[in-house]
Design a protein around this motif. Structure first.
Motif, short mmCIF file in Angstrom:
data_model
loop_
_atom_site.label_atom_id
_atom_site.label_comp_id
_atom_site.label_asym_id
_atom_site.label_seq_id
_atom_site.Cartn_x
_atom_site.Cartn_y
_atom_site.Cartn_z
N LEU A 148 -54.67 47.20 -1.20
CA LEU A 148 -54.58 45.75 -1.13
C LEU A 148 -53.89 45.28 0.14
CD1 LEU A 148 -53.92 44.92 -4.87
CD2 LEU A 148 -56.06 44.75 -3.59
N GLU A 149 -52.95 46.12 0.67
CA GLU A 149 -52.26 45.72 1.90
C GLU A 149 -52.98 46.20 3.15
OE1 GLU A 149 -49.92 47.93 -0.19
OE2 GLU A 149 -50.13 46.19 -1.52
N ASN A 150 -53.65 47.35 3.05
CA ASN A 150 -54.21 48.03 4.22
C ASN A 150 -55.67 47.65 4.47
OD1 ASN A 150 -55.08 49.81 6.16
ND2 ASN A 150 -53.86 51.52 5.35
N ILE A 151 -55.89 46.79 5.45
CA ILE A 151 -57.23 46.29 5.76
C ILE A 151 -58.14 47.43 6.24
CG2 ILE A 151 -58.22 45.20 7.87
CD1 ILE A 151 -58.39 43.26 5.63
N ASP A 152 -57.59 48.37 7.04
CA ASP A 152 -58.40 49.49 7.56
C ASP A 152 -58.89 50.37 6.44
OD1 ASP A 152 -58.16 48.63 10.06
OD2 ASP A 152 -56.46 49.95 10.60
N LEU A 153 -57.97 50.65 5.51
CA LEU A 153 -58.35 51.48 4.37
C LEU A 153 -59.43 50.79 3.55
CD1 LEU A 153 -57.82 54.01 2.68
CD2 LEU A 153 -56.15 52.70 1.39
N GLN A 154 -59.29 49.47 3.39
CA GLN A 154 -60.31 48.72 2.64
C GLN A 154 -61.67 48.90 3.27
OE1 GLN A 154 -59.27 44.60 2.19
NE2 GLN A 154 -57.39 45.09 1.06
N ARG A 155 -61.73 48.75 4.60
CA ARG A 155 -63.02 48.87 5.32
C ARG A 155 -63.60 50.27 5.11
NH1 ARG A 155 -61.49 45.73 9.92
NH2 ARG A 155 -62.34 43.65 9.54
N GLU A 156 -62.73 51.27 5.30
CA GLU A 156 -63.19 52.66 5.21
C GLU A 156 -63.72 52.95 3.80
OE1 GLU A 156 -60.20 55.50 6.44
OE2 GLU A 156 -61.43 57.13 5.62
N ALA A 157 -62.95 52.45 2.79
CA ALA A 157 -63.34 52.72 1.40
C ALA A 157 -64.66 52.05 1.07
CB ALA A 157 -62.25 52.22 0.46
N ILE A 158 -64.80 50.79 1.45
CA ILE A 158 -66.04 50.07 1.16
C ILE A 158 -67.22 50.77 1.84
CG2 ILE A 158 -67.31 47.92 1.60
CD1 ILE A 158 -64.62 46.47 1.13
N ASP A 159 -66.98 51.18 3.05
CA ASP A 159 -68.01 51.91 3.81
C ASP A 159 -68.48 53.16 3.07
OD1 ASP A 159 -68.71 50.59 6.06
OD2 ASP A 159 -68.25 52.33 7.38
N ALA A 160 -67.47 53.94 2.67
CA ALA A 160 -67.77 55.21 2.01
C ALA A 160 -68.48 54.98 0.68
CB ALA A 160 -66.48 55.99 1.78
N VAL A 161 -67.95 54.03 -0.10
CA VAL A 161 -68.57 53.76 -1.41
C VAL A 161 -70.00 53.29 -1.22
CG1 VAL A 161 -68.48 52.25 -3.44
CG2 VAL A 161 -66.38 53.32 -2.58
N HIS A 162 -70.19 52.43 -0.23
CA HIS A 162 -71.53 51.92 0.05
C HIS A 162 -72.48 53.07 0.42
CE1 HIS A 162 -74.53 49.03 1.14
NE2 HIS A 162 -74.66 49.56 2.37
N LYS A 163 -72.01 53.93 1.32
CA LYS A 163 -72.84 55.05 1.78
C LYS A 163 -73.21 55.98 0.62
CE LYS A 163 -72.08 58.02 5.43
NZ LYS A 163 -71.16 58.43 6.50
N GLU A 164 -72.20 56.29 -0.22
CA GLU A 164 -72.46 57.19 -1.34
C GLU A 164 -73.41 56.56 -2.35
OE1 GLU A 164 -71.83 60.39 -1.47
OE2 GLU A 164 -70.81 60.17 0.46
N SER A 165 -73.28 55.22 -2.53
CA SER A 165 -74.20 54.55 -3.47
C SER A 165 -75.62 54.66 -2.98
CB SER A 165 -73.85 53.07 -3.63
OG SER A 165 -72.48 52.93 -3.78
#
Ligand SMILES: Nc1ncnc2c1ncn2[C@@H]1O[C@H](COP(=O)(O)OP(=O)(O)O)[C@@H](O)[C@H]1O
Ligand SMILES: [Mg+2]
Length: 458
Positions: free
Chosen positions: A263-280
């Protein structure tokens, strides 16, 4: 009712149906011949009397009684009647016969009758004096010997029939047991196989290649096919779950990271969304490919039509070229090449192979078409990394990827070549790969140009 019992009963009924009429016919004809013979003998005796003794002597009591006794045989009565049916003369060794009412007859008579429940034979012959009939000679006999011999015959035949019934019962049961023994054995083993977890086969008796051998052989082939299909399914399920497990682990990892610090880390958010999107996306692609493969294996139906392969190649190149900087060349690209196949499925194959080639090529890809009527060859050549020789035999297997870590980045699932091979095989064609590491890869596809007769179409 078991088929064994049915067969035995049928055989038994069949044997009895043949045997009993034969026995009956033999008895019937034998009895008839015997009776006729007896009757003929009696008639002959009567004729002899009428011929040998003078008519007037016959009717004269004093003269003939003694003479008549000469003609008397066992259980017989001879008597002479006049026109009023009055007994003029009679001799007999059986007094019961004398009570039979006399009957005058002007014609010859001979027949069987019953008197006091005893079978008797009656012969009547007119006694002529010149042309005038003056009386009747009656010869009546009890066929006791005939009756006895027929009775004996009846008893013998009875025993024979009983014996035949016993033999045919035991024989037919024995025969059917013998015939169905291998079948019973087979059923026993099949039942054992049915309840056991492993796939077993029936022992084959190679000496007698009869129907049972064929049945066992067919059963064994069926078992082999079921076994291999079950194994394939198991493998498929385990591969597929493994495939999803990897993606799900990544998704789960990133989402729990997000939960903790995201929730605090914008970079982590981007990376996570990216990864989840790719895996989906990956999971969707894998699901789609798995379904496609399952469909190809189960339904295996093709929509065959005639089309030009050159334009299909051009169409596929146009689709892929904008996505990559590597160049795709087609040769020859002018003259159309007609082929009868499932256009959509062949395009799938081209997409799968070209997608691989684009992934691994360094600079360019060459598609070469070769018309070797009645076959057509497509060679797709790239100048990429290549596949190690020891890995080549496995690349068509489902979920097989040469370099697993490298392939996760390039986004493959390992299903592409399996799908391509299924499609080509369905077309009665052939697909094969030659490759040299760090030099490049050649995929060779050979397809029949015309539809064979035994094609499985929808
Ligand atoms: N043209 C090629 N050059 C090098 N490697 C290749 C090529 N085509 C296929 N492969 C290898 O074969 C594997 C199986 O290919 P494929 O079944 O299409 O699965 P993927 O989904 O990984 O592309 C790939 O992972 C790759 O390692
Ligand atoms: Mg691929």
């Amino acid at each position: 009712m078991k088929i064994k019992t049915k067969a035995a009963l049928l055989l038994f009924v069949w044997l009895i149906a043949i045997l009993l009429p034969i026995i009956f016919v033999i008895y019937h004809f034998y009895a008839r011949f015997e009776k006729e013979e007896e009757m003929e003998n009696l008639q002959a005796a009567a004729n002899e009397i009428v011929q040998n003794i003078h008519p007037s002597d016959l009717l004269n009591k004093n003269n003939s009684s003694l003479v008549l006794s000469n003609y008397l045989s066992n259980h017989t009565m001879i008597r002479v009647l006049d026109k009023t049916s009055t007994v003029r003369n009679q001799v007999s060794d059986r007094f019961e016969l004398m009570d039979i009412p006399p009957k005058y007859s002007e014609i010859k008579e001979f027949y069987f009758d019953t008197y006091l429940q005893q079978k008797i034979l009656i012969v009547r012959t007119p006694i002529r004096n010149g042309t005038e009939i003056i009386g009747t000679l009656e010869v009546i006999s009890e066929p006791i010997e005939l009756e006895q011999s027929l009775y004996h015959l009846f008893i013998i035949i009875g025993y024979v029939a009983f014996g035949a019934i016993l033999i045919s019962i035991s024989g037919s049961f024995l025969l059917s047991r013998l015939l169905f023994l291998p079948l019973s054995r087979m059923i026993k083993i099949m039942k054992e196989i049915e309840t056991s977890v492993e796939f077993r086969k029936l022992p084959l008796n190679r000496k007698s290649k009869d129907e049972l051998y064929e049945l066992s052989d067919t059963f064994n082939h069926m078992m082999e096919r079921i076994e291999s299909s079950v194994q394939k399914q198991r493998q498929f399920i385990s591969d597929a779950s493994h495939e999803f497990k990897t993606s799900l682990t990544i998704i789960e990892g990133y989402t729990s990271l997000l939960q903790r610090w995201g929730l605090e880390n914008i970079d982590l958010q981007r990376e996570a969304i990216d990864a989840v999107h790719k895996e989906s996306i990956r999971m969707r692609q894998v699901t789609y490919q798995m379904l496609e493969l399952a469909e190809l294996e189960q339904e295996a139906k093709l929509l065959i039509s005639g089309f030009d392969l050159v334009s299909l190649c051009k169409e596929t190149i146009q689709l892929l070229q904008p996505l990559s900087s590597k160049k795709i060349f087609l040769y020859p690209s002018v003259q159309p090449i007609q082929i009868e196949a499932d256009r959509f499925q062949i395009k799938q194959v081209l997409l799968i192979i070209l997608d691989n080639a684009l992934k691994y090529a360094n600079q360019s890809i060459n598609i070469q078409l070769e018309n070797l009527d009645p076959h057509l060859c497509i060679h797709i050549i790239d100048d990429g990394k290549g596949i190690p020789t020891e890995e080549l035999p496995f690349v068509f297997e489902r979920f097989y990827r040469v370099d697993r870590s490298r392939n996760r980045q390039t986004g493959g699932s390992g299903l592409g070549l399996a799908i391509a091979k299924s499609i080509v095989t369905l077309h009665n064609g052939n697909i094969q790969i030659n490759s040299e590491q760090n030099k490049g890869t050649v995929v060779n596809i050979s397809l029949p140009m015309r539809k064979p007769f035994n094609f499985n179409e929808s």
